[in-house]
Design a protein around this motif. Sequence first.
Motif, PDB file in Angstrom:
ATOM      1  N   SER A 248       0.856  -1.188   0.000  1.00 48.68           N
ATOM      2  CA  SER A 248       0.000   0.000   0.000  1.00 48.68           C
ATOM      3  C   SER A 248       0.893   1.239   0.000  1.00 48.68           C
ATOM      4  O   SER A 248       2.119   1.137   0.065  1.00 48.68           O
ATOM      5  CB  SER A 248      -0.889   0.018   1.249  1.00 48.68           C
ATOM      6  OG  SER A 248      -0.134   0.442   2.368  1.00 48.68           O
TER       7      SER A 248
ATOM      8  N   SER B 278       1.655   6.885   4.595  1.00 53.63           N
ATOM      9  CA  SER B 278       2.781   7.000   5.542  1.00 53.63           C
ATOM     10  C   SER B 278       2.962   5.756   6.403  1.00 53.63           C
ATOM     11  O   SER B 278       4.064   5.433   6.819  1.00 53.63           O
ATOM     12  CB  SER B 278       2.549   8.214   6.446  1.00 53.63           C
ATOM     13  OG  SER B 278       1.310   8.068   7.114  1.00 53.63           O
ATOM     14  N   THR B 279       1.874   5.031   6.661  1.00 58.43           N
ATOM     15  CA  THR B 279       1.973   3.887   7.591  1.00 58.43           C
ATOM     16  C   THR B 279       2.997   2.845   7.156  1.00 58.43           C
ATOM     17  O   THR B 279       3.759   2.344   7.989  1.00 58.43           O
ATOM     18  CB  THR B 279       0.583   3.256   7.802  1.00 58.43           C
ATOM     19  OG1 THR B 279      -0.317   4.265   8.242  1.00 58.43           O
ATOM     20  CG2 THR B 279       0.647   2.132   8.829  1.00 58.43           C
TER      21      THR B 279
ATOM     22  N   ASP C 204      -1.950   0.402  -5.233  1.00 62.62           N
ATOM     23  CA  ASP C 204      -2.328   1.635  -5.912  1.00 62.62           C
ATOM     24  C   ASP C 204      -1.094   2.529  -6.053  1.00 62.62           C
ATOM     25  O   ASP C 204      -0.101   2.341  -5.359  1.00 62.62           O
ATOM     26  CB  ASP C 204      -3.437   2.393  -5.170  1.00 62.62           C
ATOM     27  CG  ASP C 204      -2.962   2.943  -3.837  1.00 62.62           C
ATOM     28  OD1 ASP C 204      -2.365   2.186  -3.046  1.00 62.62           O
ATOM     29  OD2 ASP C 204      -3.150   4.141  -3.605  1.00 62.62           O
TER      30      ASP C 204
ATOM     31  N   ASN D 128       4.325   6.141  -4.180  1.00 63.26           N
ATOM     32  CA  ASN D 128       4.362   4.948  -3.311  1.00 63.26           C
ATOM     33  C   ASN D 128       5.573   4.080  -3.653  1.00 63.26           C
ATOM     34  O   ASN D 128       6.223   3.529  -2.767  1.00 63.26           O
ATOM     35  CB  ASN D 128       3.074   4.139  -3.457  1.00 63.26           C
ATOM     36  CG  ASN D 128       1.860   4.895  -2.937  1.00 63.26           C
ATOM     37  OD1 ASN D 128       1.987   5.790  -2.096  1.00 63.26           O
ATOM     38  ND2 ASN D 128       0.690   4.554  -3.442  1.00 63.26           N
TER      39      ASN D 128
ATOM     40  N   ALA E  24      -6.667   1.431  -0.697  1.00 58.95           N
ATOM     41  CA  ALA E  24      -5.962   1.546  -1.975  1.00 58.95           C
ATOM     42  C   ALA E  24      -6.255   2.964  -2.468  1.00 58.95           C
ATOM     43  O   ALA E  24      -6.135   3.909  -1.678  1.00 58.95           O
ATOM     44  CB  ALA E  24      -6.391   0.453  -2.940  1.00 58.95           C
TER      45      ALA E  24
ATOM     46  N   LYS F  79      -8.279   7.698  12.680  1.00 63.48           N
ATOM     47  CA  LYS F  79      -8.924   6.552  12.006  1.00 63.48           C
ATOM     48  C   LYS F  79      -9.961   5.871  12.899  1.00 63.48           C
ATOM     49  O   LYS F  79     -10.681   4.974  12.450  1.00 63.48           O
ATOM     50  CB  LYS F  79      -7.862   5.513  11.597  1.00 63.48           C
ATOM     51  CG  LYS F  79      -6.627   6.055  10.889  1.00 63.48           C
ATOM     52  CD  LYS F  79      -6.917   6.498   9.472  1.00 63.48           C
ATOM     53  CE  LYS F  79      -5.694   7.089   8.789  1.00 63.48           C
ATOM     54  NZ  LYS F  79      -4.697   6.116   8.340  1.00 63.48           N
TER      55      LYS F  79
HETATM   56  C1  6PG Z   1      -2.274   5.661  -0.838  1.00 63.76           C
HETATM   57  C2  6PG Z   1      -2.734   4.462  -0.099  1.00 63.76           C
HETATM   58  C3  6PG Z   1      -3.899   4.764   0.770  1.00 63.76           C
HETATM   59  C4  6PG Z   1      -3.349   4.806   2.181  1.00 63.76           C
HETATM   60  C5  6PG Z   1      -4.326   5.463   3.118  1.00 63.76           C
HETATM   61  C6  6PG Z   1      -3.757   5.545   4.531  1.00 63.76           C
HETATM   62  O1  6PG Z   1      -1.676   5.523  -1.908  1.00 63.76           O
HETATM   63  O2  6PG Z   1      -2.463   6.761  -0.268  1.00 63.76           O
HETATM   64  O3  6PG Z   1      -2.620   3.298  -0.609  1.00 63.76           O
HETATM   65  O4  6PG Z   1      -4.953   3.848   0.684  1.00 63.76           O
HETATM   66  O5  6PG Z   1      -3.073   3.476   2.604  1.00 63.76           O
HETATM   67  O6  6PG Z   1      -4.569   6.786   2.635  1.00 63.76           O
HETATM   68  O7  6PG Z   1      -2.623   6.372   4.465  1.00 63.76           O
HETATM   69  P1  6PG Z   1      -1.744   6.642   5.793  1.00 63.76           P
HETATM   70  O8  6PG Z   1      -1.043   5.350   6.084  1.00 63.76           O
HETATM   71  O9  6PG Z   1      -0.798   7.744   5.358  1.00 63.76           O
HETATM   72  O10 6PG Z   1      -2.709   7.036   6.865  1.00 63.76           O
END
Ligand code: 6PG
Length: 242
Positions: free
Chosen positions: A40, A43-44, A71, A83, A149, A200
Amino acid sequence: MTELKIYNTPVHVAREFADLFYTLFKQYQDEDKLMHVALSGGSTPKLFFKLLVERFKDIIDWNIIHFYWGDERMVPSTDAESNYGEAIRFLFDKISIPKSNIHPIRFTNQPKDEIKHYAELLAKNLDMSNGNPVFDLVILGMGDDGHTASIFPNQMELFHSDAVCELAYHPETGQPRITLTGRVINNAKNVVFLITGEKKAAVLRSVFNQDESSKNYPATYVQPTSDQLFFFVDSEAAQNIF
Ligand code: 6PG
């Protein structure tokens, strides 16, 4: 089986998921199989990459792991928004992995061409079941609007699309993105949400408990047919879940 794993801090979430990633890797290594993983963005994952490198950099045989994306934003990999670029900086530059194991969704001004290319790549590299590619692991984040995504609440039709990949637009910035669709996400053997932070909490409660408002959130529809769905969350994100 939907498994909820709550840990005190984002670092603890990342460490525990890195350990699960290693356990999965060992299964594939023991069975002499390749492991196809969709990453994904956001930032996480950075923390997950950091802990994965710290704990398993020289232990995991990266030759058997192929990385893809759930994505991607239509920006160059050098862009802070990319990403793929994030994974290069936080993971690929720190491990010994063949470039041929890394399959980015390519930046292009013709995203519809890349959508076709990526769907063909997945069909070539992955096992297929009911006409869709089968990832061994799909890693997802969730926005505080319930997107996952790059499927946003105002583009829910992308989740239910017959296509493997679709063109999405960020609802505020209009940024074009390519995203896997729900049929591919739900075709995966294992799906893991990494969700941290107080912002969240309200949406996570709704999505996890499948309450009335959850129908508005794309994350709600992540229900893999394998039934292997894991929520790795921190205590801030989980504060309202019960
Ligand atoms: C992207 C992601 C999106 C992301 C969420 C959470 O390309 O932005 O795939 O789905 O996982 O927006 O984002 P954070 O981890 O930054 O909160």
